[in-house]
Design a protein around this motif. Structure first.
Motif, mmCIF file in Angstrom:
data_model
loop_
_atom_site.group_PDB
_atom_site.id
_atom_site.type_symbol
_atom_site.label_atom_id
_atom_site.label_comp_id
_atom_site.label_asym_id
_atom_site.label_seq_id
_atom_site.Cartn_x
_atom_site.Cartn_y
_atom_site.Cartn_z
ATOM 1 N N GLU A 65 0.836 -1.199 0.000
ATOM 2 C CA GLU A 65 0.000 0.000 0.000
ATOM 3 C C GLU A 65 0.876 1.256 0.000
ATOM 4 O O GLU A 65 1.811 1.371 0.780
ATOM 5 C CB GLU A 65 -0.911 -0.016 1.244
ATOM 6 N N GLN A 66 0.558 2.196 -0.877
ATOM 7 C CA GLN A 66 1.340 3.421 -0.981
ATOM 8 C C GLN A 66 0.661 4.588 -0.266
ATOM 9 O O GLN A 66 1.329 5.485 0.243
ATOM 10 C CB GLN A 66 1.527 3.802 -2.459
ATOM 11 N N ASN A 67 -0.665 4.587 -0.237
ATOM 12 C CA ASN A 67 -1.433 5.703 0.293
ATOM 13 C C ASN A 67 -1.337 5.764 1.826
ATOM 14 O O ASN A 67 -1.631 4.779 2.519
ATOM 15 C CB ASN A 67 -2.903 5.527 -0.144
ATOM 16 N N THR A 68 -0.925 6.927 2.372
ATOM 17 C CA THR A 68 -0.684 7.037 3.814
ATOM 18 C C THR A 68 -1.977 6.869 4.615
ATOM 19 O O THR A 68 -2.004 6.181 5.647
ATOM 20 C CB THR A 68 -0.080 8.412 4.152
ATOM 21 N N GLU A 69 -3.050 7.487 4.117
ATOM 22 C CA GLU A 69 -4.348 7.376 4.805
ATOM 23 C C GLU A 69 -4.744 5.914 4.935
ATOM 24 O O GLU A 69 -5.074 5.424 6.016
ATOM 25 C CB GLU A 69 -5.423 8.145 4.004
ATOM 26 N N ALA A 70 -4.682 5.228 3.783
ATOM 27 C CA ALA A 70 -5.100 3.825 3.752
ATOM 28 C C ALA A 70 -4.225 2.987 4.660
ATOM 29 O O ALA A 70 -4.722 2.077 5.346
ATOM 30 C CB ALA A 70 -5.021 3.311 2.314
ATOM 31 N N THR A 74 -4.713 0.071 11.979
ATOM 32 C CA THR A 74 -5.677 -0.109 13.083
ATOM 33 C C THR A 74 -6.451 -1.391 12.904
ATOM 34 O O THR A 74 -6.677 -2.147 13.866
ATOM 35 C CB THR A 74 -6.669 1.077 13.143
ATOM 36 N N ALA A 75 -6.852 -1.667 11.672
ATOM 37 C CA ALA A 75 -7.614 -2.889 11.410
ATOM 38 C C ALA A 75 -6.766 -4.121 11.685
ATOM 39 O O ALA A 75 -7.268 -5.143 12.147
ATOM 40 C CB ALA A 75 -8.091 -2.890 9.956
ATOM 41 N N LEU A 121 -8.438 -5.477 3.306
ATOM 42 C CA LEU A 121 -8.513 -5.718 1.867
ATOM 43 C C LEU A 121 -9.397 -4.678 1.198
ATOM 44 O O LEU A 121 -9.122 -4.232 0.083
ATOM 45 C CB LEU A 121 -9.048 -7.127 1.601
ATOM 46 N N ALA A 122 -10.424 -4.250 1.910
ATOM 47 C CA ALA A 122 -11.354 -3.284 1.335
ATOM 48 C C ALA A 122 -10.721 -1.893 1.258
ATOM 49 O O ALA A 122 -11.024 -1.106 0.356
ATOM 50 C CB ALA A 122 -12.636 -3.228 2.171
ATOM 51 N N ALA A 123 -9.819 -1.599 2.182
ATOM 52 C CA ALA A 123 -9.225 -0.258 2.237
ATOM 53 C C ALA A 123 -8.166 -0.042 1.168
ATOM 54 O O ALA A 123 -7.730 1.084 0.934
ATOM 55 C CB ALA A 123 -8.606 -0.024 3.618
ATOM 56 N N ALA A 124 -7.736 -1.141 0.526
ATOM 57 C CA ALA A 124 -6.622 -1.038 -0.423
ATOM 58 C C ALA A 124 -6.935 -0.082 -1.562
ATOM 59 O O ALA A 124 -8.051 -0.053 -2.070
ATOM 60 C CB ALA A 124 -6.303 -2.417 -0.983
ATOM 61 N N THR A 125 -5.955 0.733 -1.946
ATOM 62 C CA THR A 125 -6.169 1.706 -3.016
ATOM 63 C C THR A 125 -5.315 1.391 -4.241
ATOM 64 O O THR A 125 -5.247 2.169 -5.176
ATOM 65 C CB THR A 125 -5.784 3.119 -2.526
ATOM 66 N N ASN A 126 -4.612 0.265 -4.213
ATOM 67 C CA ASN A 126 -3.693 -0.037 -5.295
ATOM 68 C C ASN A 126 -4.427 -0.275 -6.624
ATOM 69 O O ASN A 126 -5.498 -0.868 -6.646
ATOM 70 C CB ASN A 126 -2.881 -1.280 -4.936
ATOM 71 N N ASP A 127 -3.859 0.225 -7.704
ATOM 72 C CA ASP A 127 -4.482 0.086 -9.024
ATOM 73 C C ASP A 127 -4.533 -1.359 -9.499
ATOM 74 O O ASP A 127 -5.519 -1.801 -10.079
ATOM 75 C CB ASP A 127 -3.702 0.917 -10.071
#
Lengths: 512, 353
Positions: free
Chosen positions: B16-21, B27-28, B38-44
Motif C-alpha cells: 500500500e502506498q497511500n498514507t491514509e489507507a 488499526t484494522a 482488503l477493502a481499504a486497499a487503493t492499489n491500481d
C-alpha cells in the motif's frame, strides 16, 4: 609503326612484367591510354608530352595509342611515364637504336622538364626482373639505393629523359650503373638509439620482453600512465634476432610499395617497428583502399606492431587483427582487386589497468568503480586476448635507492641469449613452416611441448587454484617452451611452467 | 501459490502506498479485521493479478502468518508484515550470522570477509548480508564453494541470505547482477518492498534492521565512522544481538568505524571465527587442517619473511632476496598455486590471509 617497351607493374607485393605498346596512327591529335590505367597513370599524357618537348625532342601531332599489356590487370602509379615516352620516341625515330632499347626495362615518373623522379615499388620490380631474366633496368636516380642489394641484374640510373635517349642512341653515356652492396653492409649501418640498460627496475617486464623476443610471443603491457610501457616497447627491437636477408627483402618489398622505404639506406635491415595511432582506420591498419597499399600490419611484417593504449582502438580495428595474427597474412578484397599482403608481426600492446589509469598503483588512488574496470577490460575481446601470450604489469613505483645495487643488462647481452634460443627453435622446426614457438600449430605443440608428470601437475594445479581460463592452456605451453629454449633445455620443467603461468596476469581475477 | 485471507491482507498492506489507507489498515490489523484491510486497499493493480504476476516471476511472500516467517523478526519494533522472497525459504530455519561492512573496502576487508563467511558456512551457519558492493558482496561470495560466482548444480544450497532495499526483480548495484541471480537460485533473496520498487537510498538503512534481526550475531568487518554499517550495529544493539568487530590498522580509513566501536567497548573484538561461533555454541574441531598443505622451502620462508604483513613489489623482492627475476617469478607462481601468497594488481604480492 608499333614500338614495344618493357616495364613492370606491382600486384600485391610482387612485380610483374608490363609491355608498353605504342602505336602512332594518322588522324587528329589524340592520346589514348588503355590497359586499365588508374588516374595517375592516365595523367601521364601531360607529363610525357611536356617532358619530351622540353627535352628538345619532337612530339607527334597524330593519334597516339598506348597499351599497357596485359590489358586485364589494373596499372597503378606514374612509373609508366618513362617507358611511354621511350615508346613514343621509338615510333618517332628520336630513339634510333630499337635493338638497344629492347635490352632495357624502364621505370620512372617524368617531370615536365624531363627529369626522372623516384617511384614506389622498385625493389619488387627488380626482383621480378631478375626472375624474368631481364639483365638491364633503368630506374630513377632517387631509387638507386633500393637497387644496391639486388644482385644479378644491372641497374642504371638516369637523371633525365635526355640522358636516357642519348645513352641508347650511343651519343653520350648519361646512364650510371648502380654499385652493389652486400646485406652485411646494411646490417652494420643499423644503430639503435635505445637500450634496455637505460630502463630502471621493471625486472618482470624486461624478462618478459626477452621471452617474447626469443619466441616471437605477443605481449600486453598493463600499467598506469607514465610507467614506461612505451619506453619498454621501443626497446623491444634492440633485443630481437637479426633480420635475415630473405626476411629483409620481404619487408623491404612491402615498404618499397608503400613508399615508406628509407631512401638513405634503400633496404630494411632492422626489424620494422610500427606504431599506428589509435585513431587509425581499419584500412590504414589492414591495407587496401582505392590504391591498394599495404597497411600498418604489413609494414610491421617480420617486425613489431606496437598498439599503444590498445582499448582506445576501435573495436572493428582490433577484431580485424585476429585473422592476421593467426595466418600471418591478410587478404584484402575490394571490388576491383583482391590482394594478399604478408603480415607476420609480433604484437606489443599497452593499456592502462582501468579508465583512470591508476588501478593497482601505490602512487595514486584509483577512482574507478568495479563495473567501470570490467567494462574497460571487456573492450578487448576474448578471442583477441586468446592470441596474446603474455600479460605483464608495469608500474610507476621507482626505487631510486635500490637502483644502484644491480646494473641493468644491456640489449646486446639479452640479444645474444635471444639469438641462441631462436637458433634452437629453428633447428627444431627445420623443414616446417614454423619459425618460432609463438607460431606453433597443434601438431608442433604436441610434438615439442611434451610435459613430464610433475610439470603436468603444476599446470593442472595452476588451472584449479588460479582459475585460469581454458584458452590460456596452449599459450602457457608455448611460453614455457620458449623459457626452456632460453635455458637451453630440451624438456619443459615444472619451473618453466610456473614461470609461464606467472605471465598470465589478466586470466586471473583482476579486481581485489 | 495460494494465500489465506490473513496472508492476503499482509500482502496488501506491504504494497500500500497511500498514507491514509495505511493508517486505516494498521488499526484494522491490530484487531484482526482482514476484510477491512482488503477493502481499504487503493492499489491500481488488483491483488489477484499482483499475485499471479509474482508467481510468474518466481517471487513468493512470507507473511507474518506464514509458517516459515522468521520469529526473530517479531522482536523488532516494526516487524515487516510481509517479506517478498525468491529462492530457498528453508534457510530461515537455520542459524544466521550477519556480516556487514563498508562498500569502499580494502583488500584486507574483502579477504577477511570471504574467509569468515567460508568458515561460517562450513560450520553450518547462514551468512546474511545486504548485497551491496564491497564487504557485503565478499561475504556472500564466501558462501560459494569456490569463492566466486560459477554455475552450480541445480540442487546446490548456498547458505546465504541477501536482504535487499529494493524490489527483488531489480538489480542494484549492477555489478552484483550475477551474484544476485546465483543467490536467487541457490540461496535466498529477501525484501520487504514489493517487486518493481526501485532502489531509493532511504530504504537501505531501514532494511538493515532485517539483516540484524534475522541473525544471532552481527560481524562488522570494515566500516567508516558514519555509515550504514553503524546503523546495522545500532539495530543489533537495540535487539540485544551480539556485535563483533574485526579490528584493522589505525591508519586505515575503512577500519575507523570498527576500531572506534572496539575502543568504546560497544562490541566484542573478533580476530577469528571461533569468537563468533561461541555465540552459536559451535566449537571448531580440527584447526590446523587447512594449512598443512606441504612443506615450505627455505626460499619460500625467506619470501614470506620479506613480505611480513605488507604488500611487496616484485622489484623490491628481487632486490632484497637477490634472486633473478625468472627464478622469482617461478617461485612466486608456485607459492601462489599453493595458496601461500596472493598476487595483487600492479605486480604486488602479499601473504594470503
Amino acid at each position: 609503326m608499333i614500338a614495344k617497351v618493357k616495364s613492370f607493374g606491382v600486384a600485391g607485393i610482387d612485380g610483374y612484367m608490363v609491355d608498353v605498346e605504342v602505336d602512332i596512327i594518322r588522324g587528329l591529335p589524340k592520346y589514348l591510354l588503355v590497359g586499365q590505367p588508374d588516374a595517375s597513370a592516365r595523367e601521364s599524357r601531360e607529363r610525357v608530352e611536356s617532358a619530351i618537348r622540353n627535352s628538345g625532342f619532337s612530339f607527334p601531332s597524330s593519334k597516339i595509342v598506348v597499351n599497357l599489356a596485359p590489358a586485364g590487370t589494373r596499372k597503378e602509379g606514374s612509373l609508366y611515364d618513362l617507358p611511354i615516352a621511350i615508346g613514343i620516341m621509338l615510333c618517332e625515330g628520336e630513339v634510333s637504336d630499337a635493338e638497344k632499347a629492347a635490352e632495357f626495362a624502364f621505370i620512372g615518373e617524368l617531370g615536365l622538364d624531363g627529369e626522372i623522379r623516384p617511384v614506389p615499388g622498385v625493389l619488387p620490380i627488380l626482383i621480378a626482373a631478375r626472375e624474368m631474366g631481364i639483365k638491364k633496368v633503368i630506374v630513377p636516380a632517387g631509387n638507386a639505393k633500393e637497387a644496391q642489394y639486388i644482385h644479378g641484374v644491372t641497374v642504371f640510373v638516369a637523371d633525365n629523359l635526355r640522358d636516357v635517349v642519348t645513352a641508347i642512341n650511343g651519343t653520350a653515356t648519361g646512364l650510371r650503373p648502380v654499385d652493389k652492396k652486400t646485406y652485411d653492409d646494411a646490417k652494420a649501418a643499423v644503430k639503435h638509439s635505445l637500450d634496455l640498460k637505460f630502463v630502471r627496475g621493471q625486472f618482470v617486464a624486461k624478462r618478459a620482453l626477452e621471452i617474447a623476443a626469443a619466441g616471437g610471443h605477443n605481449i600486453l603491457l598493463i600499467g598506469p600512465p607514465g610507467s614506461g610501457k612505451t619506453m619498454l616497447a621501443k626497446c623491444f627491437p634492440t633485443i630481437l634476432p637479426d633480420l635475415t636477408f630473405a626476411e629483409s627483402i620481404e619487408a623491404s618489398k612491402i615498404h618499397s610499395i608503400a613508399g615508406t622505404l628509407d631512401m638513405t639506406s634503400g633496404i630494411i635491415a632492422a626489424r620494422p617497428f610500427r606504431t599506428p595511432h589509435h585513431t587509425a582506420s581499419r584500412a590504414a591498419l589492414a591495407g587496401g583502399g582505392q590504391h591498394s597499399r599495404p597497411g600498418e600490419i604489413s609494414l610491421a611484417h617480420h617486425g613489431v606492431l606496437f598498439l599503444d593504449e590498445m582499448p582506445e582502438y576501435s573495436r572493428s580495428c582490433l577484431e580485424m587483427l585476429r585473422q592476421p595474427l593467426e595466418d600471418n597474412c591478410i587478404t584484402v578484397a575490394r571490388a576491383q582487386a583482391t590482394v594478399e599482403y604478408p603480415a607476420a608481426f609480433t604484437l606489443i600492446a599497452s593499456m592502462n589497468p582501468c579508465p583512470c589509469g591508476n588501478y593497482g598503483s601505490r602512487v595514486q588512488k584509483c577512482t574507478c568503480t568495479t563495473s567501470a574496470i570490467a567494462k574497460y577490460l571487456a573492450r578487448l575481446s576474448g578471442p583477441l586476448m586468446d592470441r596474446i601470450d603474455m600479460h605483464i604489469e608495469v608500474d610507476n613505483v621507482t626505487y631510486d635507492d635500490l637502483s644502484g645495487a644491480r646494473l641493468s643488462e644491456s640489449s646486446t647481452d639479452v640479444k645474444s641469449r635471444v639469438d641462441a634460443a631462436r637458433g634452437r627453435q629453428l633447428a627444431r622446426f627445420d623443414g616446417t613452416n614454423t619459425f618460432s614457438n609463438a607460431k606453433m600449430g597443434e601438431e608442433d605443440l604436441k610434438r615439442s611441448c611434451v610435459l613430464c608428470p610433475s610439470s603436468e601437475r603444476v599446470l593442472r594445479d595452476a588451472f584449479d587454484k588460479l582459475s585460469l581460463s581454458a584458452r590460456a592452456y596452449s599459450r602457457i605451453l608455448k611460453v614455457a617452451r620458449t623459457i626452456a629454449d632460453l635455458e637451453g633445455e630440451a624438456d619443459i620443467t615444472p619451473d618453466h611452467i610456473a614461470e609461464a603461468v606467472g605471465y598470465r596476469g589478466l586470466d586471473r581475477k583482476y579486481k581485489v | 501459490m495460494e494465500y489465506t485471507t490473513e496472508e492476503r491482507a499482509c500482502i496488501e498492506m506491504s504494497r500500500e502506498q497511500n498514507t491514509e489507507a495505511r493508517k486505516k489498515m494498521a488499526t484494522a490489523f491490530v484487531d484482526g479485521r482482514w476484510r477491512e484491510i482488503l477493502a481499504a486497499a487503493t492499489n491500481d493493480v488488483p491483488l489477484d493479478t499482483f499475485i499471479t504476476n509474482m508467481n510468474s516471476m518466481n517471487i513468493f511472500c512470507v507473511t507474518r502468518f506464514s509458517k516459515t516467517y522468521p520469529l526473530s523478526l517479531l522482536n523488532l519494533e516494526v516487524p515487516p508484515v510481509n517479506l517478498y522472497c525468491r529462492g530457498n525459504v528453508e534457510l530461515f530455519r537455520k542459524p544466521c550470522v550477519a556480516m556487514v561492512g563498508t562498500r569502499d573496502c580494502t583488500r584486507y576487508g574483502t579477504e577477511v570477509a570471504a574467509k569468515f563467511a567460508r568458515e561460517f558456512v562450513n560450520n553450518g551457519l547462514v551468512v546474511v548480508s545486504g548485497l551491496a558492493e564491497g564487504i557485503d558482496a565478499a561475504s556472500h561470495l564466501g558462501a560459494f564453494p569456490s569463492g566466486k560466482v560459477v554455475v552450480l548444480p541445480d540442487d546446490t544450497i548456498l547458505n546465504t541470505i541477501a536482504v535487499l532495499g529494493n524490489g527483488i526483480n531489480y538489480y542494484y548495484p549492477k555489478s552484483n547482477t550475477a551474484l544476485q541471480n546465483a543467490i536467487a537460485k541457490h540461496g535466498l533473496l529477501v525484501s520487504e518492498y514489493p517487486p518493481n520498487t526501485p532502489s531509493e537510498r532511504y530504504n537501505f538503512p531501514f532494511r538493515n534492521r532485517i539483516v540484524a534481526a534475522l541473525s544471532k550475531a552481527v560481524v562488522i568487518v570494515e566500516a567508516d565512522l558514519k555509515s550504514g554499517t553503524m546503523i546495522t550495529r545500532d539495530w543489533a544493539l537495540d535487539l540485544g544481538i551480539d556485535v563483533f568487530a574485526v579490528p584493522g590498522m589505525i591508519t586505515s580509513y575503512a577500519s575507523r568505524g570498527t576500531n572506534a566501536i572496539i575502543r568504546e567497548a560497544a562490541c566484542t573484538i573478533c580476530t577469528s571465527v571461533e569468537d563468533v561461533l561461541e555465540t552459536f555454541a559451535i566449537y571448531m574441531k580440527d584447526k590446523g587442517q587447512e594449512n598443512t598443505v606441504r612443506q615450505i622451502t627455505l626460499e619460500e620462508q625467506g619470501i614470506i619473511a620479506a613480505m611480513k604483513s605488507d604488500e611487496v613489489h616484485f622489484d623490491e623482492l628481487c632486490e632484497t632476496m637477490g634472486l633473478h627475476p625468472k627464478k622469482l617469478t617461478t617461485l612466486l607462481t608456485k607459492m601462489e598455486i599453493s595458496g601461500l601468497i596472493k598476487k595483487l594488481p600492479g605486480n604486488f604480492f602479499a601473504c594470503a590471509i
